[in-house]
Design a protein around this motif. Structure first.
Motif, PDB file in Angstrom:
ATOM      1  N   ASN A 109      82.357   2.764   1.391  1.00  0.00           N
ATOM      2  CA  ASN A 109      81.395   2.959   0.888  1.00  0.00           C
ATOM      3  C   ASN A 109      82.015   4.145   1.960  1.00  0.00           C
ATOM      4  N   GLN A 110      82.480   5.665   1.665  1.00  0.00           N
ATOM      5  CA  GLN A 110      83.122   6.427   3.031  1.00  0.00           C
ATOM      6  C   GLN A 110      82.774   6.606   3.786  1.00  0.00           C
ATOM      7  N   GLU A 111      81.205   6.759   4.025  1.00  0.00           N
ATOM      8  CA  GLU A 111      80.757   6.846   5.024  1.00  0.00           C
ATOM      9  C   GLU A 111      80.867   5.259   6.453  1.00  0.00           C
ATOM     10  N   MET A 112      80.507   4.352   5.115  1.00  0.00           N
ATOM     11  CA  MET A 112      80.927   2.873   6.311  1.00  0.00           C
ATOM     12  C   MET A 112      81.988   3.317   6.715  1.00  0.00           C
ATOM     13  N   CYS A 113      83.558   3.071   6.248  1.00  0.00           N
ATOM     14  CA  CYS A 113      84.851   3.201   6.378  1.00  0.00           C
ATOM     15  C   CYS A 113      85.265   4.309   7.374  1.00  0.00           C
ATOM     16  N   ASP A 114      84.748   5.713   7.135  1.00  0.00           N
ATOM     17  CA  ASP A 114      84.699   6.071   8.456  1.00  0.00           C
ATOM     18  C   ASP A 114      84.079   6.231   9.637  1.00  0.00           C
ATOM     19  N   LEU A 115      82.864   5.313   9.651  1.00  0.00           N
ATOM     20  CA  LEU A 115      82.915   4.927  10.999  1.00  0.00           C
ATOM     21  C   LEU A 115      83.228   3.529  11.876  1.00  0.00           C
ATOM     22  N   LEU A 116      83.483   2.679  10.937  1.00  0.00           N
ATOM     23  CA  LEU A 116      84.357   1.873  11.141  1.00  0.00           C
ATOM     24  C   LEU A 116      85.418   1.826  11.661  1.00  0.00           C
ATOM     25  N   ARG A 117      86.241   3.160  11.039  1.00  0.00           N
ATOM     26  CA  ARG A 117      87.361   3.682  11.501  1.00  0.00           C
ATOM     27  C   ARG A 117      87.528   3.604  12.986  1.00  0.00           C
ATOM     28  N   SER A 118      86.670   4.502  13.007  1.00  0.00           N
ATOM     29  CA  SER A 118      86.915   5.891  14.244  1.00  0.00           C
ATOM     30  C   SER A 118      86.276   5.141  15.205  1.00  0.00           C
ATOM     31  N   LYS A 119      85.209   4.182  14.892  1.00  0.00           N
ATOM     32  CA  LYS A 119      85.296   2.983  16.230  1.00  0.00           C
ATOM     33  C   LYS A 119      86.362   2.171  16.736  1.00  0.00           C
ATOM     34  N   ILE A 120      87.938   1.852  16.047  1.00  0.00           N
ATOM     35  CA  ILE A 120      88.510   0.901  15.988  1.00  0.00           C
ATOM     36  C   ILE A 120      89.477   2.207  16.861  1.00  0.00           C
ATOM     37  N   LEU A 121      89.539   3.179  15.998  1.00  0.00           N
ATOM     38  CA  LEU A 121      90.447   4.582  16.762  1.00  0.00           C
ATOM     39  C   LEU A 121      89.918   4.016  18.527  1.00  0.00           C
ATOM     40  N   ALA A 122      88.270   4.667  18.246  1.00  0.00           N
ATOM     41  CA  ALA A 122      88.297   4.470  20.199  1.00  0.00           C
ATOM     42  C   ALA A 122      88.559   3.527  20.905  1.00  0.00           C
ATOM     43  N   PHE A 123      88.548   2.555  20.122  1.00  0.00           N
ATOM     44  CA  PHE A 123      89.143   0.960  21.183  1.00  0.00           C
ATOM     45  C   PHE A 123      90.082   1.437  21.383  1.00  0.00           C
ATOM     46  N   ARG A 124      91.297   1.898  19.997  1.00  0.00           N
ATOM     47  CA  ARG A 124      92.777   1.960  20.540  1.00  0.00           C
ATOM     48  C   ARG A 124      93.245   2.997  21.850  1.00  0.00           C
ATOM     49  N   GLU A 125      92.035   4.069  21.640  1.00  0.00           N
ATOM     50  CA  GLU A 125      92.178   5.500  22.594  1.00  0.00           C
ATOM     51  C   GLU A 125      91.840   4.993  24.045  1.00  0.00           C
ATOM     52  N   ASN A 126      90.397   3.540  24.307  1.00  0.00           N
ATOM     53  CA  ASN A 126      90.503   3.546  25.898  1.00  0.00           C
ATOM     54  C   ASN A 126      91.432   2.140  25.792  1.00  0.00           C
ATOM     55  N   ASN A 127      92.796   1.629  25.174  1.00  0.00           N
ATOM     56  CA  ASN A 127      93.421   0.115  25.808  1.00  0.00           C
ATOM     57  C   ASN A 127      92.671  -0.928  25.063  1.00  0.00           C
ATOM     58  N   GLN A 128      91.719  -0.701  24.637  1.00  0.00           N
ATOM     59  CA  GLN A 128      90.974  -2.263  24.228  1.00  0.00           C
ATOM     60  C   GLN A 128      91.318  -2.505  23.915  1.00  0.00           C
ATOM     61  N   ALA A 129      91.708  -3.746  23.407  1.00  0.00           N
ATOM     62  CA  ALA A 129      91.867  -5.086  22.573  1.00  0.00           C
ATOM     63  C   ALA A 129      90.947  -4.645  21.433  1.00  0.00           C
ATOM     64  N   ILE A 130      91.610  -4.925  19.735  1.00  0.00           N
ATOM     65  CA  ILE A 130      90.539  -4.885  18.934  1.00  0.00           C
ATOM     66  C   ILE A 130      90.347  -6.765  18.412  1.00  0.00           C
ATOM     67  N   ASN A 131      89.133  -7.287  19.010  1.00  0.00           N
ATOM     68  CA  ASN A 131      89.404  -8.186  18.734  1.00  0.00           C
ATOM     69  C   ASN A 131      88.424  -8.772  17.921  1.00  0.00           C
ATOM     70  N   LEU A 132      88.610  -8.250  16.440  1.00  0.00           N
ATOM     71  CA  LEU A 132      87.736  -8.173  14.913  1.00  0.00           C
ATOM     72  C   LEU A 132      88.370  -8.204  14.260  1.00  0.00           C
ATOM     73  N   VAL A 133      87.455  -9.286  13.409  1.00  0.00           N
ATOM     74  CA  VAL A 133      88.161  -9.793  12.134  1.00  0.00           C
ATOM     75  C   VAL A 133      87.080  -9.510  11.208  1.00  0.00           C
ATOM     76  N   PHE A 134      87.402  -8.545  10.025  1.00  0.00           N
ATOM     77  CA  PHE A 134      86.560  -8.546   8.933  1.00  0.00           C
ATOM     78  C   PHE A 134      86.731  -9.294   8.189  1.00  0.00           C
ATOM     79  N   ASP A 135      85.061 -10.188   8.019  1.00  0.00           N
ATOM     80  CA  ASP A 135      84.838 -11.636   6.968  1.00  0.00           C
ATOM     81  C   ASP A 135      84.798 -10.690   5.422  1.00  0.00           C
ATOM     82  N   VAL A 136      85.618 -10.685   4.232  1.00  0.00           N
ATOM     83  CA  VAL A 136      85.667  -9.925   3.344  1.00  0.00           C
ATOM     84  C   VAL A 136      85.052 -11.138   2.223  1.00  0.00           C
ATOM     85  N   TYR A 137      83.600 -10.836   1.830  1.00  0.00           N
ATOM     86  CA  TYR A 137      82.886 -11.957   1.318  1.00  0.00           C
ATOM     87  C   TYR A 137      83.028 -10.820   0.126  1.00  0.00           C
TER      88      TYR A 137
END
Length: 172
Positions: free
Chosen positions: A37-65
């Protein structure tokens, strides 16, 4: 199944919680449908990039079902590679019972195998189950992939899994 709006709200909440609790690791279940789902992927990437821009650690594990409906492995592989590039980690849920084959696993550069509880529930009395688990652990450790066993339900099972070299646990 969640509507797209509720999925977006869940992701917003997840990232808000990650910002508040920087010492914790969070998991987000994603299916093959989510990863295609491209919309979902774009949202996740933008959220992760926003965290990186704020120098916040990405403490996230994607549990692939792996729900057995993987039809576009290349899209999934690309999504997971882009997420890893952004410092998120990937775990295969119910490892050992899904349809991911070994060549797929090698291509994904995984951080974790989250093993299905059915694989381990009888390892104290069922020798073939024990041997299968030992093989999975050996394979995972050879690839430097951490192992997690879900639904550990007794101290005895926990102690045996520690002895066998399981890295992390959910449950007991």
């Amino acid at each position: 199944q969640c509507t797209q709006r509720s999925q977006h709200q869940m992701i917003e909440t997840l990232f808000s919680m990650m910002a508040l609790h920087t010492d914790m690791t969070f998991s987000l279940y994603v299916s093959s449908q989510d990863m295609c789902n491209q919309e979902m992927c774009d949202l996740l990437r933008s959220k992760i990039l926003a965290f990186r821009e704020n120098n916040q650690a990405i403490n996230l594990v994607f549990d692939v079902y792996d729900n057995g409906d993987i039809t576009d492995f290349e899209t999934i592989k690309n999504f997971l590679a882009s997420i890893q590039h952004e410092d998120a980690r990937i775990a295969i849920v119910d490892f050992g019972t899904g349809t991911f084959n070994f060549s797929h696993l090698l291509a994904l550069n995984l951080a974790y195998f989250k093993m299905d509880p059915h694989l381990v529930k009888n390892i104290d009395t069922d020798v073939p189950s024990l041997k299968l688990l030992q093989g999975i652990l050996s394979f995972a450790h050879a690839l430097h992939v951490k192992t997690i066993v879900e639904d550990v339900h007794t101290k005895e099972l926990f102690d045996l899994l520690v002895e066998l070299g399981v890295d992390a646990f959910q449950g007991y």
